[in-house]
Design a protein around this motif. Structure first.
Motif, PDB file in Angstrom:
ATOM      1  N   ASP A  97       0.845  -1.196   0.000  1.00 16.57           N
ATOM      2  CA  ASP A  97       0.000   0.000   0.000  1.00 16.57           C
ATOM      3  C   ASP A  97       0.877   1.242   0.000  1.00 16.57           C
ATOM      4  O   ASP A  97       2.111   1.142  -0.053  1.00 16.57           O
ATOM      5  N   LEU A  98       0.241   2.418   0.063  1.00 17.66           N
ATOM      6  CA  LEU A  98       0.985   3.666   0.008  1.00 17.66           C
ATOM      7  C   LEU A  98       1.935   3.816   1.192  1.00 17.66           C
ATOM      8  O   LEU A  98       3.065   4.292   1.029  1.00 17.66           O
ATOM      9  N   ASP A  99       1.513   3.390   2.372  1.00 22.28           N
ATOM     10  CA  ASP A  99       2.411   3.458   3.537  1.00 22.28           C
ATOM     11  C   ASP A  99       3.665   2.618   3.300  1.00 22.28           C
ATOM     12  O   ASP A  99       4.780   3.041   3.618  1.00 22.28           O
ATOM     13  N   ALA A 100       3.491   1.434   2.742  1.00 19.34           N
ATOM     14  CA  ALA A 100       4.638   0.564   2.444  1.00 19.34           C
ATOM     15  C   ALA A 100       5.527   1.189   1.372  1.00 19.34           C
ATOM     16  O   ALA A 100       6.761   1.087   1.442  1.00 19.34           O
ATOM     17  N   LEU A 101       4.917   1.865   0.402  1.00 20.07           N
ATOM     18  CA  LEU A 101       5.696   2.528  -0.640  1.00 20.07           C
ATOM     19  C   LEU A 101       6.546   3.656  -0.053  1.00 20.07           C
ATOM     20  O   LEU A 101       7.732   3.775  -0.364  1.00 20.07           O
ATOM     21  N   LEU A 102       5.940   4.455   0.821  1.00 19.66           N
ATOM     22  CA  LEU A 102       6.674   5.566   1.434  1.00 19.66           C
ATOM     23  C   LEU A 102       7.773   5.056   2.366  1.00 19.66           C
ATOM     24  O   LEU A 102       8.869   5.628   2.414  1.00 19.66           O
ATOM     25  N   GLU A 138      11.309  -0.223 -10.168  1.00 20.17           N
ATOM     26  CA  GLU A 138      10.112   0.500  -9.739  1.00 20.17           C
ATOM     27  C   GLU A 138       9.475  -0.279  -8.601  1.00 20.17           C
ATOM     28  O   GLU A 138       9.390  -1.509  -8.670  1.00 20.17           O
ATOM     29  N   LEU A 139       9.056   0.421  -7.569  1.00 19.84           N
ATOM     30  CA  LEU A 139       8.195  -0.156  -6.545  1.00 19.84           C
ATOM     31  C   LEU A 139       6.853   0.535  -6.697  1.00 19.84           C
ATOM     32  O   LEU A 139       6.794   1.770  -6.779  1.00 19.84           O
ATOM     33  N   ALA A 140       5.784  -0.231  -6.739  1.00 23.19           N
ATOM     34  CA  ALA A 140       4.456   0.319  -7.008  1.00 23.19           C
ATOM     35  C   ALA A 140       3.437  -0.218  -6.013  1.00 23.19           C
ATOM     36  O   ALA A 140       3.533  -1.369  -5.566  1.00 23.19           O
ATOM     37  N   CYS A 141       2.460   0.629  -5.704  1.00 21.84           N
ATOM     38  CA  CYS A 141       1.324   0.186  -4.894  1.00 21.84           C
ATOM     39  C   CYS A 141       0.041   0.541  -5.640  1.00 21.84           C
ATOM     40  O   CYS A 141      -0.085   1.618  -6.219  1.00 21.84           O
ATOM     41  N   ASN A 142      -0.884  -0.385  -5.660  1.00 23.47           N
ATOM     42  CA  ASN A 142      -2.160  -0.164  -6.325  1.00 23.47           C
ATOM     43  C   ASN A 142      -3.032   0.758  -5.491  1.00 23.47           C
ATOM     44  O   ASN A 142      -3.106   0.607  -4.268  1.00 23.47           O
ATOM     45  N   ILE A 143      -3.692   1.709  -6.163  1.00 28.01           N
ATOM     46  CA  ILE A 143      -4.589   2.644  -5.475  1.00 28.01           C
ATOM     47  C   ILE A 143      -5.941   2.741  -6.175  1.00 28.01           C
ATOM     48  O   ILE A 143      -6.810   3.475  -5.734  1.00 28.01           O
ATOM     49  N   GLY A 144      -6.126   2.017  -7.252  1.00 27.49           N
ATOM     50  CA  GLY A 144      -7.354   2.111  -8.036  1.00 27.49           C
ATOM     51  C   GLY A 144      -8.529   1.386  -7.390  1.00 27.49           C
ATOM     52  O   GLY A 144      -8.360   0.531  -6.531  1.00 27.49           O
ATOM     53  N   THR A 145      -9.711   1.764  -7.849  1.00 28.78           N
ATOM     54  CA  THR A 145     -10.943   1.119  -7.392  1.00 28.78           C
ATOM     55  C   THR A 145     -11.307  -0.006  -8.361  1.00 28.78           C
ATOM     56  O   THR A 145     -10.863   0.000  -9.520  1.00 28.78           O
ATOM     57  N   PRO A 146     -12.139  -0.952  -7.930  1.00 26.33           N
ATOM     58  CA  PRO A 146     -12.583  -1.997  -8.863  1.00 26.33           C
ATOM     59  C   PRO A 146     -13.246  -1.411 -10.115  1.00 26.33           C
ATOM     60  O   PRO A 146     -13.061  -1.928 -11.217  1.00 26.33           O
ATOM     61  N   GLU A 147     -13.970  -0.316  -9.944  1.00 27.37           N
ATOM     62  CA  GLU A 147     -14.629   0.318 -11.088  1.00 27.37           C
ATOM     63  C   GLU A 147     -13.603   0.883 -12.083  1.00 27.37           C
ATOM     64  O   GLU A 147     -13.777   0.781 -13.296  1.00 27.37           O
ATOM     65  N   GLN A 148     -12.525   1.465 -11.554  1.00 28.71           N
ATOM     66  CA  GLN A 148     -11.481   2.007 -12.427  1.00 28.71           C
ATOM     67  C   GLN A 148     -10.781   0.890 -13.206  1.00 28.71           C
ATOM     68  O   GLN A 148     -10.539   1.026 -14.407  1.00 28.71           O
ATOM     69  N   TYR A 149     -10.471  -0.203 -12.521  1.00 32.48           N
ATOM     70  CA  TYR A 149      -9.825  -1.325 -13.218  1.00 32.48           C
ATOM     71  C   TYR A 149     -10.751  -1.893 -14.290  1.00 32.48           C
ATOM     72  O   TYR A 149     -10.305  -2.235 -15.389  1.00 32.48           O
ATOM     73  N   ALA A 150     -12.045  -1.990 -13.987  1.00 29.98           N
ATOM     74  CA  ALA A 150     -13.017  -2.497 -14.957  1.00 29.98           C
ATOM     75  C   ALA A 150     -13.107  -1.564 -16.165  1.00 29.98           C
ATOM     76  O   ALA A 150     -13.152  -2.023 -17.315  1.00 29.98           O
ATOM     77  N   GLU A 151     -13.123  -0.251 -15.915  1.00 30.02           N
ATOM     78  CA  GLU A 151     -13.180   0.723 -17.013  1.00 30.02           C
ATOM     79  C   GLU A 151     -11.949   0.589 -17.905  1.00 30.02           C
ATOM     80  O   GLU A 151     -12.058   0.584 -19.137  1.00 30.02           O
ATOM     81  N   LEU A 152     -10.781   0.477 -17.304  1.00 26.66           N
ATOM     82  CA  LEU A 152      -9.557   0.368 -18.093  1.00 26.66           C
ATOM     83  C   LEU A 152      -9.505  -0.931 -18.892  1.00 26.66           C
ATOM     84  O   LEU A 152      -9.023  -0.951 -20.030  1.00 26.66           O
ATOM     85  N   ARG A 153     -10.001  -1.998 -18.319  1.00 28.11           N
ATOM     86  CA  ARG A 153     -10.039  -3.280 -19.037  1.00 28.11           C
ATOM     87  C   ARG A 153     -10.955  -3.164 -20.265  1.00 28.11           C
ATOM     88  O   ARG A 153     -10.642  -3.674 -21.340  1.00 28.11           O
ATOM     89  N   GLU A 154     -12.073  -2.482 -20.095  1.00 25.02           N
ATOM     90  CA  GLU A 154     -13.016  -2.289 -21.193  1.00 25.02           C
ATOM     91  C   GLU A 154     -12.427  -1.377 -22.276  1.00 25.02           C
ATOM     92  O   GLU A 154     -12.636  -1.588 -23.462  1.00 25.02           O
ATOM     93  N   LEU A 155     -11.699  -0.344 -21.853  1.00 22.01           N
ATOM     94  CA  LEU A 155     -11.131   0.614 -22.798  1.00 22.01           C
ATOM     95  C   LEU A 155      -9.863   0.118 -23.493  1.00 22.01           C
ATOM     96  O   LEU A 155      -9.476   0.670 -24.529  1.00 22.01           O
ATOM     97  N   ALA A 156      -9.206  -0.884 -22.945  1.00 19.32           N
ATOM     98  CA  ALA A 156      -7.914  -1.325 -23.483  1.00 19.32           C
ATOM     99  C   ALA A 156      -7.950  -1.623 -24.989  1.00 19.32           C
ATOM    100  O   ALA A 156      -7.103  -1.121 -25.732  1.00 19.32           O
TER     101      ALA A 156
END
Length: 182
Positions: A97-102, A138-156
């Motif tokens: 998460d973001l705390d782990a990233l920081l 790169e170290l990354a933490c996911n911050i997206g919502t299920p709706e955002q991931y679904a939208e991006l999958r549809e738009l890909a």
């Protein structure tokens, strides 16, 4: 004859070149907490039979993922693809998460390593730095919502088709490009 694509389980390992196997093991252990698990050393390449001594090291990157390196003392000095910008070729690891990233950023910087970020990418935030071999990490933490991931999958598919035609960045998910105020 009809064939079908293989059913992949996961990435077995990803291998990169290193300047010094021992230094690489020590760096990845100290900076990223990876456990050094295995090494192979040969004077001949098993797949080709070439005379080319190497040390092949393996590090546990967590979650069943293995990062490997080859030290190749008889090959020309390690370099990168000069036709590709340094920011393109990189290896990204996920943190919780973001705390782990920081916290990771603070740890990496405490090792005397320059860190860029956190950088906002819409559905994740990340930091960037280089290992002693010049590989960008790169170290990354996911911050997206299920709706955002679904939208991006549809738009890909739509975005890929538009990119293929125009070679310009499609802006179908404009929210990806503006970090919300905290």
């Amino acid at each position: 004859m009809t064939t079908s694509a293989p059913s992949l389980k996961r990435i077995h390992h990803v291998a990169y070149r290193c300047k010094d196997a021992k230094e690489t093991v020590e760096w990845y252990s100290r900076v990223l907490g990876m456990e050094y698990t295995t090494a192979f050393a040969e004077d001949k390449v098993p797949s080709t039979g070439e005379d080319d001594p190497y040390m092949h090291i393996f590090l546990d990157a967590g979650g069943g993922n293995v990062l490997a390196f080859f030290e190749l003392p008889n090959q020309p000095e390690l370099d990168r693809d000069r036709n590709t910008p340094a920011w393109v070729q990189h290896l990204a690891f996920e943190v919780a998460d973001l705390d782990a990233l920081l916290a990771a950023k603070a740890h990496v910087e405490a090792q005397g390593i320059e860190v860029l970020g956190p950088t906002y990418h819409g559905i994740f935030k990340s930091i960037y730095f280089f290992d002693p071999n010049g590989h960008r990490l790169e170290l990354a933490c996911n911050i997206g919502t299920p709706e955002q991931y679904a939208e991006l999958r549809e738009l890909a598919p739509v975005m890929l088709e538009e990119w293929s035609r125009t070679k310009r960045a499609p802006r179908h998910a404009a929210w990806l490009h503006t970090e919300p105020a905290e």
